[in-house]
Scaffold this motif. Structure first.
Motif, PDB file in Angstrom:
ATOM      1  N   GLY A 212      29.298  44.004   0.978  1.00  0.00           N
ATOM      2  CA  GLY A 212      28.581  42.716   1.113  1.00  0.00           C
ATOM      3  C   GLY A 212      30.458  42.492   1.666  1.00  0.00           C
ATOM      4  N   ILE A 213      30.676  42.678   2.621  1.00  0.00           N
ATOM      5  CA  ILE A 213      31.352  42.305   3.797  1.00  0.00           C
ATOM      6  C   ILE A 213      30.588  41.181   5.213  1.00  0.00           C
ATOM      7  CG2 ILE A 213      31.899  43.708   5.112  1.00  0.00           C
ATOM      8  CD1 ILE A 213      34.725  42.560   4.828  1.00  0.00           C
ATOM      9  N   LEU A 214      29.778  42.264   5.046  1.00  0.00           N
ATOM     10  CA  LEU A 214      29.181  41.114   6.132  1.00  0.00           C
ATOM     11  C   LEU A 214      28.366  39.606   5.664  1.00  0.00           C
ATOM     12  CD1 LEU A 214      26.601  43.966   7.357  1.00  0.00           C
ATOM     13  CD2 LEU A 214      28.716  43.076   8.244  1.00  0.00           C
ATOM     14  N   ASP A 215      28.381  39.410   4.302  1.00  0.00           N
ATOM     15  CA  ASP A 215      28.083  38.150   3.065  1.00  0.00           C
ATOM     16  C   ASP A 215      29.185  37.783   3.161  1.00  0.00           C
ATOM     17  OD1 ASP A 215      25.702  38.771   3.674  1.00  0.00           O
ATOM     18  OD2 ASP A 215      25.713  39.696   1.350  1.00  0.00           O
ATOM     19  N   ALA A 216      30.494  37.925   3.752  1.00  0.00           N
ATOM     20  CA  ALA A 216      31.330  36.792   3.468  1.00  0.00           C
ATOM     21  C   ALA A 216      31.771  35.946   3.912  1.00  0.00           C
ATOM     22  CB  ALA A 216      33.283  37.705   3.158  1.00  0.00           C
ATOM     23  N   GLU A 217      32.292  34.760   3.933  1.00  0.00           N
ATOM     24  CA  GLU A 217      32.989  33.847   4.428  1.00  0.00           C
ATOM     25  C   GLU A 217      33.753  33.441   4.758  1.00  0.00           C
ATOM     26  OE1 GLU A 217      30.655  30.731   4.412  1.00  0.00           O
ATOM     27  OE2 GLU A 217      28.742  31.692   2.740  1.00  0.00           O
ATOM     28  N   PRO A 218      33.464  33.173   6.688  1.00  0.00           N
ATOM     29  CA  PRO A 218      34.725  33.540   7.585  1.00  0.00           C
ATOM     30  C   PRO A 218      36.025  32.478   7.226  1.00  0.00           C
ATOM     31  CG  PRO A 218      32.558  33.122   8.453  1.00  0.00           C
ATOM     32  CD  PRO A 218      32.219  33.241   7.250  1.00  0.00           C
ATOM     33  N   ASP A 219      36.871  33.241   7.847  1.00  0.00           N
ATOM     34  CA  ASP A 219      38.249  31.909   7.347  1.00  0.00           C
ATOM     35  C   ASP A 219      37.683  31.001   8.602  1.00  0.00           C
ATOM     36  OD1 ASP A 219      39.245  33.143   9.693  1.00  0.00           O
ATOM     37  OD2 ASP A 219      40.731  33.976   9.141  1.00  0.00           O
ATOM     38  N   ALA A 220      38.730  29.673   8.051  1.00  0.00           N
ATOM     39  CA  ALA A 220      38.978  28.502   9.546  1.00  0.00           C
ATOM     40  C   ALA A 220      38.730  29.004  10.843  1.00  0.00           C
ATOM     41  CB  ALA A 220      39.663  27.393   9.433  1.00  0.00           C
ATOM     42  N   GLU A 221      39.036  29.973  10.816  1.00  0.00           N
ATOM     43  CA  GLU A 221      39.306  30.497  12.283  1.00  0.00           C
ATOM     44  C   GLU A 221      37.454  31.064  13.066  1.00  0.00           C
ATOM     45  OE1 GLU A 221      42.770  32.421  13.477  1.00  0.00           O
ATOM     46  OE2 GLU A 221      43.665  30.196  12.142  1.00  0.00           O
ATOM     47  N   GLY A 222      36.999  31.094  11.940  1.00  0.00           N
ATOM     48  CA  GLY A 222      35.624  32.059  12.066  1.00  0.00           C
ATOM     49  C   GLY A 222      35.975  33.689  11.891  1.00  0.00           C
ATOM     50  N   TYR A 223      36.948  34.565  10.955  1.00  0.00           N
ATOM     51  CA  TYR A 223      37.247  35.863  10.684  1.00  0.00           C
ATOM     52  C   TYR A 223      36.866  36.318   9.722  1.00  0.00           C
ATOM     53  CZ  TYR A 223      39.623  35.559  15.633  1.00  0.00           C
ATOM     54  OH  TYR A 223      39.308  35.649  17.180  1.00  0.00           O
ATOM     55  N   VAL A 224      36.799  36.885   9.811  1.00  0.00           N
ATOM     56  CA  VAL A 224      36.684  37.831   7.941  1.00  0.00           C
ATOM     57  C   VAL A 224      37.813  38.371   8.329  1.00  0.00           C
ATOM     58  CG1 VAL A 224      35.205  38.849   6.307  1.00  0.00           C
ATOM     59  CG2 VAL A 224      33.578  37.470   7.670  1.00  0.00           C
ATOM     60  N   ASP A 225      38.277  38.706   6.806  1.00  0.00           N
ATOM     61  CA  ASP A 225      39.199  40.473   7.007  1.00  0.00           C
ATOM     62  C   ASP A 225      38.277  40.927   5.809  1.00  0.00           C
ATOM     63  OD1 ASP A 225      42.161  40.705   6.561  1.00  0.00           O
ATOM     64  OD2 ASP A 225      42.287  40.608   4.799  1.00  0.00           O
ATOM     65  N   ILE A 226      39.086  42.546   6.907  1.00  0.00           N
ATOM     66  CA  ILE A 226      38.325  43.346   6.506  1.00  0.00           C
ATOM     67  C   ILE A 226      39.635  44.553   6.503  1.00  0.00           C
ATOM     68  CG2 ILE A 226      36.539  45.445   7.231  1.00  0.00           C
ATOM     69  CD1 ILE A 226      35.201  43.341   9.192  1.00  0.00           C
ATOM     70  N   ASP A 227      39.525  45.510   5.187  1.00  0.00           N
ATOM     71  CA  ASP A 227      41.276  46.588   5.236  1.00  0.00           C
ATOM     72  C   ASP A 227      40.427  47.288   5.774  1.00  0.00           C
ATOM     73  OD1 ASP A 227      42.393  48.343   4.075  1.00  0.00           O
ATOM     74  OD2 ASP A 227      42.899  46.910   2.292  1.00  0.00           O
TER      75      ASP A 227
END
Length: 111
Positions: free
Chosen positions: A53-68
């Motif tokens: 579901g990481i592809l559906d995650a909302e990006p942060d204010a800088e447009g990034y999605v945190d991926i472990d």
């Protein structure tokens, strides 16, 4: 572009990704993994992103999605064992996952 051209484009992209990852890996790992293994790992990375579901995650204010990336590496190790592809060291696989991420980041910088 036709479907056949899309497939050849995908192969070319995979080849570029694999070449980048091989260059990214520490010296002691550069020749350890075959292109087929790296391609298999790339497929599992895509599978992880899709299924987690990481592809559906909302990006942060800088447009990034945190991926472990450690979770991605652990997923690859687990799936490879399940698929009877072999036993892999998660610390080594993490370098491959990082290399794939760096390659994707480098494409964004070229635009």
């Amino acid at each position: 572009m036709g479907q056949g051209e899309d497939i050849w484009s995908d192969y070319a992209d995979d080849d570029k990704t694999i070449a980048y990852i091989k260059n990214y890996l520490p010296q002691e790992l550069k020749d350890k993994y075959s292109d087929d293994e790296l391609l298999y790992f790339l497929d599992l990375i895509d599978e992880y992103y899709t299924e987690s579901g990481i592809l559906d995650a909302e990006p942060d204010a800088e447009g990034y999605v945190d991926i472990d990336l450690e979770l991605v590496a652990d997923y690859i190790v687990k799936e490879a064992r399940k698929d009877e592809m072999g036993e892999y060291d998660p610390k080594e696989i993490l370098f491959i996952v990082q290399g794939e991420m760096e390659y994707g980041d480098s494409l964004g910088q070229d635009e």
